[in-house]
Design an enzyme around this catalytic site. Structure first.
Site, short mmCIF file in Angstrom:
data_model
loop_
_atom_site.label_atom_id
_atom_site.label_comp_id
_atom_site.label_asym_id
_atom_site.label_seq_id
_atom_site.Cartn_x
_atom_site.Cartn_y
_atom_site.Cartn_z
N GLY A 145 1.06 -1.39 4.97
CA GLY A 145 1.49 -2.57 5.69
C GLY A 145 0.39 -3.53 6.09
O GLY A 145 0.55 -4.28 7.05
N GLY A 146 -0.76 -3.51 5.41
CA GLY A 146 -1.81 -4.48 5.70
C GLY A 146 -2.30 -4.36 7.12
O GLY A 146 -2.60 -3.27 7.62
N THR B 222 -4.02 1.65 -2.53
CA THR B 222 -3.42 0.32 -2.57
C THR B 222 -3.82 -0.45 -3.82
O THR B 222 -4.87 -0.21 -4.41
CB THR B 222 -3.86 -0.48 -1.32
N SER C 21 -11.21 -3.86 4.33
CA SER C 21 -9.82 -3.47 4.11
C SER C 21 -9.20 -2.98 5.41
O SER C 21 -9.89 -2.77 6.40
CB SER C 21 -9.74 -2.37 3.05
N THR D 278 0.86 -1.18 0.00
CA THR D 278 0.00 0.00 0.00
C THR D 278 0.90 1.23 0.00
O THR D 278 2.07 1.15 0.34
CB THR D 278 -0.89 -0.03 1.26
#
Length: 520
Positions: A418-419, A354, A397, A336
């Site tokens: 970074g998720g 992202t 998300s 992202t």
């Protein structure tokens, strides 16, 4: 606890400017945003131009084929606005296209494996991209420069070609086997089948990202709706049909970004605005509610403070995973881009965008050079759940752009890539600023922990031994360095505007070789 393999200490000082600034994950994009501010644009203009530039210099993270969320706190207004342009499942998506194999999932992803990894890569992994619609909506509502002028710098960067420095080489090499499966990706990123690398003493090579430069020129000349109803849309839908994907011209035509007032909550004496809907925003509010009662701030974060962080994050993630349907390891490997912008008048922007996985679906469209997202990976492939794959549906998300207004009037725009690491990073940065009155520079360099729903707590090896002992006494603990690659922690970029002085301060991700702050 593990031994620390890296022995250096890195500092990347924050930057202060009287003319506003932009903090992004790539120096070239930060410089683009800074030039927009120097030419009289506001923070939204600068953020849009920097966002588009990232597609040409950091394509494995985000781009025209993705989506995201933007928070805008305009100068002279009491409200913060949320621009929603997340990805959506195509209307013709068929859940039957994603049969389970009965095996564990790949790519550090918690879902059960799908046949041929169709939800992870390839044309069936592609969701409707909202990126251009979101930037266009933000420009329409808050921008002051012309659309063409904001796209022009990205055009120039794409024409010049992406510089393959050592960091880009690492990113390409890490995804090389999957990139090789797509003809256009292989042609762009794998010269003679291998990632390019900078010679030991020479200049970095440059690569052309398919027909991205031509697409950006068309986008500048024809306007953003061309991406959804014009020549660009026709090219996208034709290429997707030829590849066997479900994304159609009707999906593109129906794509619209939304603007709404951002949800607001209080934390101590600060006001916090978060991203709405199926993001990490609601979970951040949960974390802050827990910290408000469990955290007793002292002069500086100590072991008990980090224990309080861990407990609040674990409890909030348990609630998030139970109620929103995420998997056990979902989205930890995502890539992202986050950027922050502020202008001289006090408008601040937090923008997270992202493609989801590195290089998204590993599908580059031949007619446009657009690298497409793999947004279907966000869905649970098991039927019957709150986040199961379905046509026309918005997935869950982990984006978490956040704007914080302190009691003294300072405005901070926070966020990260970074998720599932994003939420812990934003929560701790917010606490550093509010609970401990840190400067942005000190907050950016302060060690963090990662708590993302798993039982294991990850702790920065720079934390004092006493703090690590406190954590180890309460949780399964892994001590990991805050390195460049692999990265155990999120990659934040942040800006703070100070009304007393009219100056802005920006901090870019310390461990990234390319992240930087650009100022006029």
């Amino acid at each position: 606890m593990t031994e620390r393999p890296e022995r250096w200490l890195v500092r990347k000082p924050a930057v202060t400017s009287g003319g506003g600034l932009v903090a992004t994950q790539h120096q070239a994009a930060s410089e683009v945003g800074a030039r927009v501010l120097a030419d009289g644009g506001n923070a939204v203009d600068a953020a849009i131009a920097a966002s588009l530039a990232l597609a040409a210099v950091e394509p494995w993270m985000s781009g025209l084929g993705g989506g995201g969320y933007m928070l805008v706190r305009p100068a002279g207004e009491a409200r913060t606005h949320a621009v929603r342009f997340g990805m959506v499942a195509p209307g013709a998506l068929d859940p039957a296209d994603y049969p389970l194999t009965g095996e564990a999932g790949a790519d550090l992803f918690g879902w059960p494996a799908v046949l041929e990894d169709r939800n992870l890569r390839g044309p069936l992994a592609v969701a409707v991209p909202g990126q251009v619609a979101g930037l266009a909506k933000a420009h329409e509502r808050f921008g002051t420069c012309s659309w063409a002028d904001l796209v022009a710098p990205a055009c120039a960067l794409a024409e010049r070609g992406m510089e393959v420095d050592w960091h880009a080489t690492v990113a390409i090499a890490a995804s090389a086997p999957e990139l090789a499966s797509d003809t256009e990706c292989a042609a762009a990123y794998l010269a003679d089948g291998f990632p390019l690398a900078t010679p030991w003493t020479g200049d970095a090579p440059r690569i052309r990202l398919g027909r991205l430069a031509e697409t950006l020129r068309r986008l500048a000349e024809a306007g953003p709706r061309d991406f959804y109803t014009g020549e660009i849309a026709q090219a996208i839908s034709a290429d997707m049909a030829a590849l066997g994907g479900r994304l159609s011209a009707a999906d593109l035509s129906a794509c619209e970004a939304q603007v709404e007032e951002a949800p607001e909550t209080g934390y101590r004496d600060a006001r916090v605005r978060t991203a709405p809907g199926l993001t990490a925003g609601p979970t951040l509010v949960d974390v802050l509610d827990r910290l408000a009662s469990s955290l007793d701030p002292g002069e500086a974060p100590d072991g008990e403070v980090y224990v309080a962080y861990a407990e609040a994050l674990q409890a909030a993630y348990a609630e998030r995973l139970r109620g929103m349907g995420a998997g056990t390891e979902a989205d930890r490997a995502s890539c992202t881009s986050h950027l922050g912008a502020a202008d001289r008048d006090g408008t601040v922007v937090a923008l997270t965008q992202t493609l989801l996985s590195p290089f998204g679906a590993k599908v580059m469209l031949p007619q446009t050079g657009i690298l497409m997202n793999n947004g279907i990976m966000w869905f649970d492939p098991r039927p019957g759940g709150p986040n199961s794959i379905a046509p026309g549906k918005h997935p869950l998300s982990n984006t978490c752009p956040t704007i914080v207004e302190m009691a003294d009037g300072r405005r901070a725009a926070l966020g990260a890539s970074g998720g599932r690491r994003i939420l812990p990073a934003v929560a701790q940065l917010l606490s550093f600023l509010v609970d401990f009155d840190m400067s942005l520079d000190d907050a950016a360099h302060c060690p963090r922990i990662n708590v993302d729903g798993a039982d294991l707590i990850e702790a920065d090896a720079r934390l004092p031994a006493e703090t690590l002992a406190s954590l180890e006494g309460r949780f399964p603990l892994a001590v990991r360095p805050h390195g460049v690659h692999p990265s155990a922690y999120a990659c934040p970029n942040a800006v703070v505007w100070e009304p007393a002085s009219g100056t802005s301060t920006g901090a870019a991700h310390v461990m990234s070789p390319n992240a930087s702050v650009g100022a006029p």
